[in-house]
Design an enzyme around this catalytic site. Structure first.
Site, PDB file in Angstrom:
ATOM      1  N   GLU A  82       0.538 -12.634   5.161  1.00 43.19           N
ATOM      2  CA  GLU A  82       1.546 -12.097   4.233  1.00 43.19           C
ATOM      3  C   GLU A  82       2.896 -11.947   4.942  1.00 43.19           C
ATOM      4  O   GLU A  82       3.942 -12.264   4.372  1.00 43.19           O
ATOM      5  CB  GLU A  82       1.093 -10.730   3.707  1.00 43.19           C
TER       6      GLU A  82
ATOM      7  N   LYS B  91       2.182   4.150  -5.300  1.00 40.74           N
ATOM      8  CA  LYS B  91       2.403   3.589  -3.952  1.00 40.74           C
ATOM      9  C   LYS B  91       3.744   4.025  -3.359  1.00 40.74           C
ATOM     10  O   LYS B  91       3.999   3.844  -2.187  1.00 40.74           O
ATOM     11  CB  LYS B  91       2.354   2.056  -4.005  1.00 40.74           C
TER      12      LYS B  91
ATOM     13  N   ASP C 175       0.825  -1.216   0.000  1.00 40.67           N
ATOM     14  CA  ASP C 175       0.000   0.000   0.000  1.00 40.67           C
ATOM     15  C   ASP C 175       0.851   1.254   0.000  1.00 40.67           C
ATOM     16  O   ASP C 175       0.467   2.257  -0.585  1.00 40.67           O
ATOM     17  CB  ASP C 175      -0.934  -0.029   1.205  1.00 40.67           C
TER      18      ASP C 175
HETATM   19  C1  5RP Z   1      -3.359  -7.042   1.322  1.00 38.39           C
HETATM   20  C2  5RP Z   1      -2.181  -6.269   0.892  1.00 38.39           C
HETATM   21  C3  5RP Z   1      -2.105  -5.922  -0.551  1.00 38.39           C
HETATM   22  O1  5RP Z   1      -0.963  -6.485  -1.091  1.00 38.39           O
HETATM   23  C4  5RP Z   1      -2.087  -4.422  -0.674  1.00 38.39           C
HETATM   24  O2  5RP Z   1      -3.268  -3.916  -0.055  1.00 38.39           O
HETATM   25  C5  5RP Z   1      -2.007  -3.961  -2.121  1.00 38.39           C
HETATM   26  O3  5RP Z   1      -3.159  -4.304  -2.815  1.00 38.39           O
HETATM   27  P1  5RP Z   1      -3.425  -3.819  -4.316  1.00 38.39           P
HETATM   28  O4  5RP Z   1      -2.367  -4.440  -5.155  1.00 38.39           O
HETATM   29  O5  5RP Z   1      -4.830  -4.298  -4.608  1.00 38.39           O
HETATM   30  O6  5RP Z   1      -3.342  -2.312  -4.302  1.00 38.39           O
HETATM   31  O7  5RP Z   1      -1.302  -5.923   1.648  1.00 38.39           O
HETATM   32  O8  5RP Z   1      -3.358  -7.259   2.703  1.00 38.39           O
END
Ligand code: 5RP
Length: 236
Positions: free
Chosen positions: A111, A129, A92
Protein backbone atom coordinates in the site's frame (compact mmCIF):
# COMPACT_ATOMS: atom_id res chain seq x y z
CA UNK A 1 -26.86 -8.53 9.04
CA UNK A 2 -27.45 -6.75 12.36
CA UNK A 3 -28.67 -3.11 12.06
CA UNK A 4 -25.42 -1.74 13.57
CA UNK A 5 -23.29 -3.68 11.06
CA UNK A 6 -25.58 -2.53 8.26
CA UNK A 7 -25.02 1.13 9.23
CA UNK A 8 -21.27 0.57 9.31
CA UNK A 9 -21.26 -1.03 5.86
CA UNK A 10 -23.39 1.84 4.51
CA UNK A 11 -20.87 4.33 5.92
CA UNK A 12 -17.95 2.54 4.28
CA UNK A 13 -19.81 2.30 0.98
CA UNK A 14 -20.73 6.02 1.05
CA UNK A 15 -17.07 6.98 1.50
CA UNK A 16 -16.00 4.64 -1.31
CA UNK A 17 -18.61 5.92 -3.76
CA UNK A 18 -17.47 9.53 -3.22
CA UNK A 19 -13.84 8.58 -3.76
CA UNK A 20 -14.55 6.77 -7.02
CA UNK A 21 -15.88 10.06 -8.43
CA UNK A 22 -12.18 11.09 -8.65
CA UNK A 23 -11.45 8.32 -11.16
CA UNK A 24 -11.24 9.54 -14.75
CA UNK A 25 -10.94 7.56 -17.95
CA UNK A 26 -7.39 6.46 -18.90
CA UNK A 27 -6.27 6.70 -15.26
CA UNK A 28 -3.89 4.18 -13.74
CA UNK A 29 -5.56 3.55 -10.38
CA UNK A 30 -4.03 2.11 -7.20
CA UNK A 31 -6.49 -0.37 -5.71
CA UNK A 32 -6.39 -0.34 -1.92
CA UNK A 33 -6.95 -3.18 0.53
CA UNK A 34 -9.48 -3.81 3.27
CA UNK A 35 -13.26 -3.84 3.51
CA UNK A 36 -13.79 -0.14 2.66
CA UNK A 37 -11.44 -0.08 -0.33
CA UNK A 38 -13.26 -3.22 -1.54
CA UNK A 39 -16.40 -1.12 -2.09
CA UNK A 40 -14.34 1.28 -4.23
CA UNK A 41 -12.99 -1.59 -6.33
CA UNK A 42 -16.55 -2.86 -6.83
CA UNK A 43 -17.73 0.61 -7.88
CA UNK A 44 -14.85 1.04 -10.36
CA UNK A 45 -15.91 -2.31 -11.86
CA UNK A 46 -19.51 -1.07 -12.06
CA UNK A 47 -18.39 2.09 -13.87
CA UNK A 48 -16.37 0.04 -16.35
CA UNK A 49 -19.50 -1.99 -17.15
CA UNK A 50 -22.10 0.80 -16.96
CA UNK A 51 -20.22 3.82 -18.33
CA UNK A 52 -17.40 2.34 -20.36
CA UNK A 53 -14.80 3.82 -17.98
CA UNK A 54 -11.32 2.82 -19.14
CA UNK A 55 -8.75 2.38 -16.38
CA UNK A 56 -5.88 0.10 -15.41
CA UNK A 57 -5.58 -1.04 -11.81
CA UNK A 58 -2.53 -1.67 -9.62
CA UNK A 59 -3.62 -3.89 -6.70
CA UNK A 60 -2.00 -3.32 -3.28
CA UNK A 61 -2.56 -6.92 -2.07
CA UNK A 62 -3.69 -10.36 -3.12
CA UNK A 63 -7.16 -9.40 -1.84
CA UNK A 64 -7.26 -6.31 -4.09
CA UNK A 65 -5.97 -8.40 -7.01
CA UNK A 66 -8.73 -11.01 -6.70
CA UNK A 67 -11.38 -8.30 -6.30
CA UNK A 68 -10.06 -6.54 -9.41
CA UNK A 69 -10.29 -9.80 -11.36
CA UNK A 70 -13.81 -10.45 -10.01
CA UNK A 71 -14.97 -6.96 -11.04
CA UNK A 72 -13.17 -7.15 -14.40
CA UNK A 73 -10.75 -4.29 -13.83
CA UNK A 74 -7.76 -4.68 -16.17
CA UNK A 75 -4.51 -4.92 -14.21
CA UNK A 76 -1.17 -3.30 -14.92
CA UNK A 77 2.19 -3.59 -13.16
CA UNK A 78 5.18 -1.42 -12.29
CA UNK A 79 6.98 -2.92 -15.31
CA UNK A 80 4.54 -0.98 -17.50
CA UNK A 81 3.64 2.02 -15.35
CA UNK A 82 5.95 3.84 -12.95
CA UNK A 83 3.37 6.36 -11.88
CA UNK A 84 -0.20 6.02 -10.67
CA UNK A 85 -2.76 8.76 -11.23
CA UNK A 86 -4.88 8.07 -8.18
CA UNK A 87 -4.98 5.52 -5.37
CA UNK A 88 -8.06 4.83 -3.26
CA UNK A 89 -7.26 3.04 -0.01
CA UNK A 90 -8.59 2.54 3.51
CA UNK A 91 -7.03 3.47 6.86
CA UNK A 92 -7.14 2.37 10.49
CA UNK A 93 -6.62 5.80 12.05
CA UNK A 94 -6.54 9.30 10.54
CA UNK A 95 -5.28 12.31 12.51
CA UNK A 96 -5.98 16.04 12.11
CA UNK A 97 -3.08 16.43 9.60
CA UNK A 98 -4.38 13.40 7.64
CA UNK A 99 -1.44 11.28 8.75
CA UNK A 100 -2.50 7.65 8.89
CA UNK A 101 -2.02 4.35 10.62
CA UNK A 102 -2.55 1.55 8.11
CA UNK A 103 -1.88 -2.15 8.01
CA UNK A 104 -4.44 -3.90 10.20
CA UNK A 105 -5.12 -5.92 7.04
CA UNK A 106 -1.40 -6.64 6.72
CA UNK A 107 -0.98 -4.99 3.31
CA UNK A 108 0.91 -1.87 4.49
CA UNK A 109 4.12 -2.32 2.51
CA UNK A 110 2.54 -2.66 -0.93
CA UNK A 111 0.00 0.00 0.00
CA UNK A 112 2.81 2.40 0.87
CA UNK A 113 4.79 1.63 -2.28
CA UNK A 114 1.69 2.25 -4.41
CA UNK A 115 0.84 5.43 -2.46
CA UNK A 116 4.42 6.70 -2.85
CA UNK A 117 4.13 6.76 -6.64
CA UNK A 118 0.56 8.08 -6.75
CA UNK A 119 -0.15 11.64 -7.86
CA UNK A 120 -3.09 11.59 -5.48
CA UNK A 121 -4.01 9.40 -2.48
CA UNK A 122 -7.67 9.35 -1.52
CA UNK A 123 -8.55 7.63 1.75
CA UNK A 124 -11.91 6.04 2.47
CA UNK A 125 -13.00 5.15 5.99
CA UNK A 126 -16.01 5.16 8.23
CA UNK A 127 -16.10 8.06 10.64
CA UNK A 128 -14.82 6.27 13.76
CA UNK A 129 -11.35 6.08 12.17
CA UNK A 130 -10.84 9.84 12.64
CA UNK A 131 -8.83 10.65 15.79
CA UNK A 132 -7.02 13.72 17.11
CA UNK A 133 -3.69 11.95 17.54
CA UNK A 134 -2.48 8.68 16.01
CA UNK A 135 -2.14 5.81 18.46
CA UNK A 136 -5.08 7.13 20.47
CA UNK A 137 -7.01 4.47 22.44
CA UNK A 138 -3.81 2.40 22.41
CA UNK A 139 -4.29 1.58 18.74
CA UNK A 140 -1.31 -0.53 17.64
CA UNK A 141 1.02 0.40 14.80
CA UNK A 142 1.54 -2.50 12.37
CA UNK A 143 5.18 -2.98 11.36
CA UNK A 144 6.20 -5.46 8.64
CA UNK A 145 9.45 -7.21 9.51
CA UNK A 146 11.78 -9.84 8.11
CA UNK A 147 10.99 -13.11 9.93
CA UNK A 148 14.70 -13.78 10.60
CA UNK A 149 14.98 -10.49 12.50
CA UNK A 150 11.63 -10.65 14.33
CA UNK A 151 12.91 -11.67 17.82
CA UNK A 152 15.54 -8.90 17.76
CA UNK A 153 13.01 -6.38 16.50
CA UNK A 154 10.55 -7.22 19.31
CA UNK A 155 13.35 -6.33 21.71
CA UNK A 156 14.36 -3.14 19.86
CA UNK A 157 10.80 -1.90 19.54
CA UNK A 158 10.40 -2.32 23.32
CA UNK A 159 13.60 -0.30 23.69
CA UNK A 160 12.02 2.70 21.96
CA UNK A 161 8.85 2.56 24.05
CA UNK A 162 6.60 0.23 22.07
CA UNK A 163 4.70 -2.80 23.32
CA UNK A 164 5.23 -5.30 20.50
CA UNK A 165 3.00 -8.29 19.76
CA UNK A 166 3.77 -10.68 16.91
CA UNK A 167 0.56 -10.95 14.85
CA UNK A 168 -0.82 -14.49 15.00
CA UNK A 169 -3.03 -16.11 12.37
CA UNK A 170 -6.64 -16.89 13.20
CA UNK A 171 -7.22 -19.84 10.90
CA UNK A 172 -3.55 -20.80 10.91
CA UNK A 173 -1.22 -21.67 13.75
CA UNK A 174 1.78 -19.38 14.17
CA UNK A 175 2.44 -15.91 12.82
CA UNK A 176 0.57 -14.19 9.99
CA UNK A 177 2.65 -14.27 6.79
CA UNK A 178 2.21 -11.19 4.61
CA UNK A 179 1.85 -11.18 0.81
CA UNK A 180 5.61 -10.50 0.83
CA UNK A 181 6.47 -13.51 3.02
CA UNK A 182 7.17 -11.42 6.11
CA UNK A 183 5.82 -11.15 9.69
CA UNK A 184 3.85 -8.29 11.23
CA UNK A 185 4.57 -6.84 14.66
CA UNK A 186 1.70 -4.80 16.10
CA UNK A 187 3.30 -2.30 18.47
CA UNK A 188 1.38 -0.01 20.82
CA UNK A 189 3.16 3.26 21.53
CA UNK A 190 0.24 5.05 23.18
CA UNK A 191 -0.40 8.45 21.57
CA UNK A 192 2.00 9.31 18.74
CA UNK A 193 2.10 13.13 18.67
CA UNK A 194 5.26 13.16 16.48
CA UNK A 195 4.68 10.38 13.93
CA UNK A 196 7.55 11.51 11.68
CA UNK A 197 10.05 11.03 14.53
CA UNK A 198 8.77 7.54 15.28
CA UNK A 199 8.88 6.67 11.58
CA UNK A 200 12.55 7.70 11.39
CA UNK A 201 13.44 5.63 14.45
CA UNK A 202 11.63 2.55 13.21
CA UNK A 203 12.94 2.77 9.65
CA UNK A 204 16.44 3.06 11.12
CA UNK A 205 16.21 -0.45 12.59
CA UNK A 206 17.66 -3.09 10.27
CA UNK A 207 15.09 -5.78 9.56
CA UNK A 208 12.11 -3.43 9.58
CA UNK A 209 10.61 -3.66 6.10
CA UNK A 210 7.96 -0.96 6.46
CA UNK A 211 5.73 0.71 9.02
CA UNK A 212 2.03 1.51 8.86
CA UNK A 213 2.68 5.23 9.40
CA UNK A 214 1.66 7.17 6.29
CA UNK A 215 2.88 10.71 6.90
CA UNK A 216 1.78 13.58 4.64
CA UNK A 217 0.71 11.08 1.99
CA UNK A 218 -3.09 11.35 1.97
CA UNK A 219 -4.49 14.22 -0.09
CA UNK A 220 -8.19 13.75 0.58
CA UNK A 221 -10.11 11.71 3.15
CA UNK A 222 -13.74 10.69 2.78
CA UNK A 223 -15.24 9.87 6.16
CA UNK A 224 -18.36 7.86 5.59
CA UNK A 225 -21.44 8.03 7.79
CA UNK A 226 -24.59 5.94 7.28
CA UNK A 227 -26.38 8.80 5.46
CA UNK A 228 -23.65 11.18 4.30
CA UNK A 229 -19.93 11.62 3.74
CA UNK A 230 -17.51 14.22 5.07
CA UNK A 231 -14.64 15.34 2.83
CA UNK A 232 -11.39 16.53 4.43
CA UNK A 233 -8.48 17.88 2.38
CA UNK A 234 -4.89 17.99 3.60
CA UNK A 235 -3.55 21.52 4.05
CA UNK A 236 -0.33 21.83 2.04
C1 5RP B 1 -4.81 -2.95 5.12
C2 5RP B 1 -5.20 -1.57 5.43
C3 5RP B 1 -6.65 -1.25 5.35
O1 5RP B 1 -6.84 -0.27 4.39
C4 5RP B 1 -7.11 -0.80 6.70
O2 5RP B 1 -6.84 -1.85 7.63
C5 5RP B 1 -8.59 -0.44 6.72
O3 5RP B 1 -9.37 -1.57 6.50
P1 5RP B 1 -10.97 -1.53 6.61
O4 5RP B 1 -11.45 -0.61 5.54
O5 5RP B 1 -11.38 -2.98 6.43
O6 5RP B 1 -11.29 -1.03 7.99
O7 5RP B 1 -4.41 -0.71 5.74
O8 5RP B 1 -3.44 -3.16 5.29
Amino acid sequence: MKPEQERLEKAKRNAALEAVKHVKTNFVVGLGSGSTAAYAIEEIGNKIKREGLRVLGVPTSHQAFTLAVEHEIPITTFEKHHQIDLTIDGADQIDDELNLIKGMGGALTREKIVASVSKSLVIVAEESKKVKILGQNNHPLPIEVLPFAAPILMHKISGIGGKPVLREGTKKVGPVITDNGNFIIDASFGSIPQPAELELKLKGITGVVETGLFIEMADVVYLGKPDSTERIERKK
